[in-house]
Design an enzyme around this catalytic site. Structure first.
Site, PDB file in Angstrom:
ATOM      1  N   ASP A 225      18.310  66.837  80.939  1.00  0.00           N
ATOM      2  CA  ASP A 225      19.493  66.195  80.260  1.00  0.00           C
ATOM      3  C   ASP A 225      19.098  65.319  78.916  1.00  0.00           C
ATOM      4  OD1 ASP A 225      22.372  65.385  80.652  1.00  0.00           O
ATOM      5  OD2 ASP A 225      21.456  63.331  80.520  1.00  0.00           O
ATOM      6  N   GLU A 276       0.890  73.824  86.705  1.00  0.00           N
ATOM      7  CA  GLU A 276      -0.015  73.449  87.836  1.00  0.00           C
ATOM      8  C   GLU A 276       0.356  74.040  89.154  1.00  0.00           C
ATOM      9  OE1 GLU A 276      -0.784  69.381  88.321  1.00  0.00           O
ATOM     10  OE2 GLU A 276      -1.446  69.553  86.297  1.00  0.00           O
TER      11      GLU A 276
HETATM   12  C1  GLC Z   1      24.677  65.099  79.225  1.00  0.00           C
HETATM   13  C2  GLC Z   1      25.314  65.687  80.333  1.00  0.00           C
HETATM   14  C3  GLC Z   1      26.534  64.601  80.545  1.00  0.00           C
HETATM   15  C4  GLC Z   1      26.351  63.192  80.484  1.00  0.00           C
HETATM   16  C5  GLC Z   1      25.465  62.802  79.200  1.00  0.00           C
HETATM   17  C6  GLC Z   1      24.810  61.494  79.173  1.00  0.00           C
HETATM   18  O1  GLC Z   1      25.298  65.457  77.837  1.00  0.00           O
HETATM   19  O2  GLC Z   1      25.630  66.876  80.388  1.00  0.00           O
HETATM   20  O3  GLC Z   1      27.648  65.014  81.508  1.00  0.00           O
HETATM   21  O4  GLC Z   1      27.538  62.623  80.364  1.00  0.00           O
HETATM   22  O5  GLC Z   1      24.262  63.782  79.065  1.00  0.00           O
HETATM   23  O6  GLC Z   1      23.927  61.580  80.548  1.00  0.00           O
END
Ligand code: GLC
Length: 564
Positions: A225, A276
């Site tokens: 993310d 790994e």
């Molecule tokens: C990413 C996720 C989204 C979230 C953001 C903050 O863009 O896909 O849903 O709100 O990160 O974590």
């Protein structure tokens, strides 16, 4: 639990660390948004048990892997993208035993499992952050986040001019343990999502350990993310007049909070950990960069394996624009040897059946329902185009049912934090998160035995898995057929180039090994010579007229696959 830790998928004798099968290079990866996929316990919220019970459906659909959005312990300020404990499952989704069982069953069905990793920020309920606040200024734990004194005579102004992606200042002021206003902390997203300070060795150590925890649990990979956000420019300099924080940043890496070159050292370390483990574990970057060339940096041979192609997702249904983004994407990935990826929908954008239902140029967020019939026809054509391209493709739950975005959710039902903070940007993500319909009838159309955390529209039953199964004209059967042809036909998915052929205006024709794809993006039928034997069409075609070389009428907004 240690006795039956889920084994990696293949588990064969040559499945040792370092052994490469490249399973991910042309994989079709299905995104499950756990709260909206299937509700196992009838509380109106999807859960891991619900996902586990529906794995046979995914197997039958024909995807290779499942990516699950976060299910970790979280106050759910941003639907789980605010993680309080990276090694625990939120009780609303189940337990670690449920996760273990899910991974185990998926592997038994031949499906890989990718989990979401949220390293840019934690929840404000994370133990480190709570203690940092409680212990006050001078607490060593504050160095793991970005705490700064405010500007102004009394520290009443934020430390710099950055704005949150969700709207408002990217800083929130704290209150000291004695009740007086204190320092500010940085959050590129909601105030409940404080950004980690990745210059602190404890943060890097903790995430290496979290990676190992989930790899030991048997997951096949991670979706990372906000992969472009971890490192901030030294000194956290002002943006200076550039205004609102932009998710895509600038082309020269000059945005002080996104796409800083320093992020790559982190991914090189992670790659050594992934390598790994047996079974070829992977990571895919969610990196909103301004160009595909910048995205390619994340997938150099010693970094991550894939990165989402958001430029493709943001392209409208127009042949020239599509051809260009396909060319540019393939060209950018070739020098680093990574597969291109293709995606049309996810949990952050308006579903493509709705984006394509209006005039070109609709952004990734819209509240306009448009023409549903037109949107679905184009969405089906867009899917066959996507699945014919070299590389890996991502499918978001419900798109195989042709679901439109729910554009008329009542304001009081909305839960997306960006809706409440944004002034129009990025604020309508609930519309693509409505729980999906499994059955024609029932309180939540088979989603679960109870209700549904977001209201489902009245027409949901007609779009259900039950209603579409066995109907050859349905979108679900189109996806099933397409994924099955893709598996049998090595020309699809593999390779790293397409061979363009001459085509009338608004039409794309390209060849792959043993295969041709023809796409009409216009609203009128066009005549083309049939390039081979018809394999699959995204909509009704005159099958009487498909002998190789015969003049074939390619209907409006339709894609046809040919074997040659
Ligand atoms: C990413 C996720 C989204 C979230 C953001 C903050 O863009 O896909 O849903 O709100 O990160 O974590």
């Amino acid at each position: 639990m240690t006795q039956h830790l889920a084994a990696p998928l293949s588990g064969t004798s040559d499945d040792a660390p370092g052994h490469r099968t490249g399973w991910w290079q042309d994989a079709v990866i299905y995104q499950v948004y756990p709260r909206s996929f299937a509700d196992g316990n009838g509380d109106g919220m999807g859960d891991l048990d619900g996902v586990r019970r529906r794995l046979p459906y995914l197997r039958e659909l024909g995807v290779d892997a499942v990516w699950l959005s976060p299910f970790y312990a979280s106050p759910q300020a941003d639907a789980g993208y605010d993680v309080a404990d990276y090694r625990a499952i939120d009780p609303m989704f189940g337990t670690l035993l449920d996760a273990d069982a899910l991974i185990h069953d998926a592997h038994a069905l031949g499906l890989r499992v990718i989990v979401d990793l949220v390293p840019n920020h934690s929840s404000d309920a994370h133990d480190w952050f709570r203690r940092a606040l409680r212990e006050g200024p001078g607490s060593a734990l504050r160095e793991r986040y970005h705490f700064r004194p405010g500007k102004g005579a009394h520290g009443e102004l934020p430390p710099n001019d950055w704005e949150s992606v969700f709207g408002g200042a990217a800083w929130t002021r704290t209150t000291d343990p004695d009740g007086t206003p204190g320092d500010w902390y940085l959050h590129l997203f909601a105030p409940e999502q404080p950004d980690f300070n990745w210059d602190h060795p404890a943060v890097a150590d903790e995430f290496r350990s979290i990676l190992r925890f989930w790899l030991d649990m048997g997951v096949d990979g991670f979706r990372v993310d906000v992969a472009h956000g971890l490192v901030k420019a030294p000194g956290l300099p002002d943006l200076g007049g550039a205004g609102r924080l932009r998710l895509l940043g600038t082309a020269d890496g000059g945005t002080p909070f996104f796409d800083q070159d320093g992020v790559h050292a982190i991914y090189r370390q992670w790659r050594t950990i992934l390598d790994e483990y047996p079974g070829e574990r992977i990571a895919v970057a969610e990196a909103w960069t301004p160009t595909v060339e910048r995205t390619a940096h994340y997938v150099r041979p010693d970094e991550l394996h894939q990165a989402f192609n958001f430029q493709y997702l943001a392209t409208s249904w127009e042949s020239e624009a599509l051809r260009e983004v396909i060319e540019v994407s393939l060209a950018a990935m070739r020098p680093v040897g990574a597969p291109a990826t293709w995606v049309l929908s996810n949990h952050d954008v308006t579903r493509h059946a709705t984006r394509f239902a209006g005039p070109p140029g609709v952004g990734t967020q819209t509240r306009e329902p448009g023409d549903r019939v037109l949107g679905l026809r184009r969405a089906r054509a867009a899917t066959l185009l996507m699945l014919a391209l070299p590389g890996s493709a991502y499918v978001y739950q419900g798109e195989e049912l042709g679901l439109p975005d729910v554009t008329d959710l009542p304001d009081e039902a909305r839960q997306d934090p960006s809706y409440f903070r944004a002034d129009g940007q990025d604020g309508f993500r609930d519309g693509c998160r409505v729980p999906i319909p499994w059955a024609r009838e029932g309180s939540s159309y088979g989603f679960g035995a109870g209700g549904s955390w977001l209201p489902q529209p009245d027409h949901w039953g007609e779009l259900s898995v039950e209603a579409q199964t066995g109907d050859p004209a349905s979108t679900l059967e189109l996806y099933r057929a397409a994924l099955s042809v893709r598996k049998e036909h090595p020309g699809l998915g593999g390779g790293s180039a397409v061979e363009w052929r001459d085509a009338p205006e608004g039409v794309l024709i390209f060849a792959r090994t043993g295969f041709v794809c023809t796409v009409n993006t216009t609203g009128t039928a066009v005549r083309i010579p049939a390039p081979g034997e018809l394999l699959l069409a995204s909509g009704p075609v005159d099958a009487g007229n498909t002998a190789p070389g015969a003049e074939f009428e390619l209907p409006a907004d339709t894609t046809v696959w040919w074997s040659v």
